[in-house]
Every structure is written in structure tokens, then in C-alpha cells.
Design a protein around this motif. Structure first.
Motif, PDB file in Angstrom:
ATOM      1  N   GLY A 108      -7.725   1.964   9.401  1.00 53.18           N
ATOM      2  CA  GLY A 108      -8.510   2.524   8.309  1.00 53.18           C
ATOM      3  C   GLY A 108      -8.843   1.526   7.221  1.00 53.18           C
ATOM      4  O   GLY A 108      -9.698   1.800   6.372  1.00 53.18           O
ATOM      5  N   ASP A 109      -8.162   0.355   7.208  1.00 55.61           N
ATOM      6  CA  ASP A 109      -8.502  -0.675   6.220  1.00 55.61           C
ATOM      7  C   ASP A 109      -9.893  -1.229   6.512  1.00 55.61           C
ATOM      8  O   ASP A 109     -10.423  -1.100   7.623  1.00 55.61           O
ATOM      9  N   ARG A 110     -10.482  -1.887   5.509  1.00 55.23           N
ATOM     10  CA  ARG A 110     -11.778  -2.541   5.673  1.00 55.23           C
ATOM     11  C   ARG A 110     -11.603  -4.021   5.368  1.00 55.23           C
ATOM     12  O   ARG A 110     -11.135  -4.392   4.285  1.00 55.23           O
ATOM     13  N   LEU A 111     -11.968  -4.877   6.339  1.00 58.53           N
ATOM     14  CA  LEU A 111     -11.872  -6.323   6.174  1.00 58.53           C
ATOM     15  C   LEU A 111     -13.231  -6.875   5.764  1.00 58.53           C
ATOM     16  O   LEU A 111     -14.246  -6.586   6.389  1.00 58.53           O
ATOM     17  N   THR A 118      -4.806  -8.760  -0.903  1.00 54.57           N
ATOM     18  CA  THR A 118      -4.292  -9.349   0.330  1.00 54.57           C
ATOM     19  C   THR A 118      -5.423 -10.003   1.112  1.00 54.57           C
ATOM     20  O   THR A 118      -6.411  -9.342   1.451  1.00 54.57           O
ATOM     21  N   GLY A 119      -5.264 -11.294   1.392  1.00 51.41           N
ATOM     22  CA  GLY A 119      -6.312 -11.993   2.125  1.00 51.41           C
ATOM     23  C   GLY A 119      -5.829 -13.298   2.711  1.00 51.41           C
ATOM     24  O   GLY A 119      -4.752 -13.790   2.370  1.00 51.41           O
ATOM     25  N   ASN A 156     -13.191 -16.633   3.761  1.00 47.47           N
ATOM     26  CA  ASN A 156     -12.226 -15.721   3.145  1.00 47.47           C
ATOM     27  C   ASN A 156     -12.258 -14.371   3.853  1.00 47.47           C
ATOM     28  O   ASN A 156     -13.331 -13.797   4.037  1.00 47.47           O
ATOM     29  N   ILE A 157     -11.070 -13.865   4.216  1.00 50.46           N
ATOM     30  CA  ILE A 157     -10.941 -12.530   4.791  1.00 50.46           C
ATOM     31  C   ILE A 157     -10.049 -11.731   3.855  1.00 50.46           C
ATOM     32  O   ILE A 157      -8.888 -12.107   3.633  1.00 50.46           O
ATOM     33  N   LYS A 201       0.841  -1.176   0.000  1.00 52.76           N
ATOM     34  CA  LYS A 201       0.000   0.000   0.000  1.00 52.76           C
ATOM     35  C   LYS A 201       0.886   1.239   0.000  1.00 52.76           C
ATOM     36  O   LYS A 201       1.976   1.246   0.557  1.00 52.76           O
ATOM     37  N   PRO A 202       0.427   2.332  -0.650  1.00 49.13           N
ATOM     38  CA  PRO A 202       1.214   3.553  -0.664  1.00 49.13           C
ATOM     39  C   PRO A 202       1.371   4.126   0.739  1.00 49.13           C
ATOM     40  O   PRO A 202       0.521   3.945   1.605  1.00 49.13           O
TER      41      PRO A 202
END
Length: 229
Positions: free
Chosen positions: A170-173, A153-154, A145-146, A3-4
Motif C-alpha cells: 500500500g506504500d507509494r514509492l 524514509t528513502g 532518489n527513491i 509507521k503506525p
């Protein structure tokens, strides 16, 4: 996929930059007893390098340098650079005329209109998220699956429903499994995220199969069967 990198200063420091003790190109703050790096004329690569090797860094930035993706091009291999230098040297052999050229001034200057911010840098930190996924009967759910939304990425839960994934604030799973309603959860300061999956209530037509206690592999075959119905 990486990720940036983004940087921000949530709480700007109000200490006087000019009153700080000069330390090479930076300053030393006697109030917090730390070196404050002057990044106002630094490239994104230089900023990323300092932050990578310095914990809890303090810096001085132009406002335009903050809250955006740092652009850090990949470094060219030394073999490629050596080959390029050899080609250039070969092409310049025999050239006896040397032209004096005025070097281009590449020094960057801070505009007087720039909004300068000084403070502790808040760079995104990797968070290790763990948890257990349960099915509608509150039993361990394997094979779920996550996925980090917007990336590739999972991971999958094991036979006991456990999982571990490395994420950032801040990511969303997204938790998903065929025949179950997907669940999306925002990553906050919590390092443990437990989830209970619910069966999708979409009406299905087909042969009725009664399974007393469906195992992980039983779920797989059941889900594959639903695809062809």
C-alpha cells in the motif's frame, strides 16, 4: 520514522465463539486447531505485544478496534519510574492517617451493540523491494532518489542503478532526479520494481553542452548547473 500499526480481519471466521474450548481468557478453535485471542477488552499495547510475538494470530475484536492506527505510548524508563516512586514515598512519610478509598472499577465491558469479529489477523508486513533504475538511454542510472511517499524514509540507487528499500503493502514509492520526470509506483505483492526515467521536457535556456556518455558524477554536475540557469 515508524509507521503506525493497523490491524484488520479481511475474512471473518464464522465459527461459534461460545462453542470454542475455553483457554484462560481466550478460546481454542478445534476447527483450525489454533488459539483465538480475545482482544475485546485489551489495550492497544496488549494487542501489539501479542501480534509481535505470534505468527498468523487469530483474534476476536470489536469492530471499533480494527482498521485504525494502534496507539501504543512509549514505555517510561525504569530509572524514571524508580525516581518517581522514591519521591512519592518521601512525601508520604509522616502521614499517619490512612484513608480507605474505594478502588475505581477499570474493567472494560463489551457493549451488546458492538459488532464482534473473529478471524485471522492481517497485520502489515514489511516487504523488501529491489530493482534497477535506467535512464532515457536504457543505461543504469545512479543517484536516483527513491522515497516512501509521506515519510522521510528513502534510499538512492548505486552506480549500477540498483536499490533496495524496505516498504509495506500500500506504500507509494517516488523515483526522482533533477531534470527528469518523477515516477510514483504503488507497492503491491511484487518484490521487484524496475523503472526507466524520462527527461523532463521543460524548455531550458542556456549554453549547449554535448556529452557523449554522461557518467554518474557528470549527471550531478550537469544537474547542479541547471539549477543556476
Amino acid at each position: 520514522m515508524k509507521k503506525p500499526i493497523q490491524i484488520s480481519i479481511p475474512t471473518p471466521c464464522h465459527e461459534n465463539w461460545d462453542a470454542m474450548t475455553p483457554a484462560d481468557n481466550d478460546r481454542f478453535c478445534t476447527s483450525c486447531q489454533k488459539t483465538v485471542f480475545d482482544f475485546t477488552n485489551s489495550s492497544d499495547r496488549e494487542i501489539a505485544s501479542v501480534l509481535k510475538n505470534t505468527n498468523n494470530a487469530c483474534g476476536r475484536f470489536r469492530a471499533t478496534q480494527l482498521d485504525r492506527d494502534l496507539v501504543v505510548p512509549k514505555e517510561k524508563s525504569t530509572i524514571w519510574m524508580a525516581a518517581s516512586a522514591a519521591v512519592v514515598s518521601f512525601l508520604t512519610i509522616g502521614n499517619h492517617t490512612i484513608s480507605a478509598q474505594t478502588p475505581v472499577n477499570t474493567e472494560q465491558h463489551v457493549s451488546e451493540t458492538d459488532d464482534i469479529k473473529v478471524g485471522k489477523v492481517a497485520a502489515p508486513q514489511t516487504i523488501t523491494i529491489t530493482g534497477v533504475v535506467l535512464d532515457e538511454n536504457k543505461k543504469p542510472f545512479g543517484g536516483v532518489n527513491i522515497l516512501i511517499e509521506g515519510t522521510t524514509t528513502g534510499v538512492q540507487t548505486d552506480l549500477e542503478g540498483h536499490y533496495t528499500i524496505y516498504s509495506k503493502f500500500g506504500d507509494r514509492l517516488t523515483f526522482s532526479y533533477i531534470g527528469y520526470n518523477p515516477i510514483t509506483i504503488n507497492v503491491t505483492n511484487s518484490k521487484i520494481i524496475n523503472v526507466t526515467m524520462d527527461i523532463d521536457d521543460i524548455e531550458l535556456l542556456g549554453e549547449v553542452v554535448y556529452v557523449k556518455d554522461r557518467s554518474f558524477f557528470g549527471r550531478v554536475f550537469h544537474s547542479i548547473g541547471n539549477i543556476f540557469r
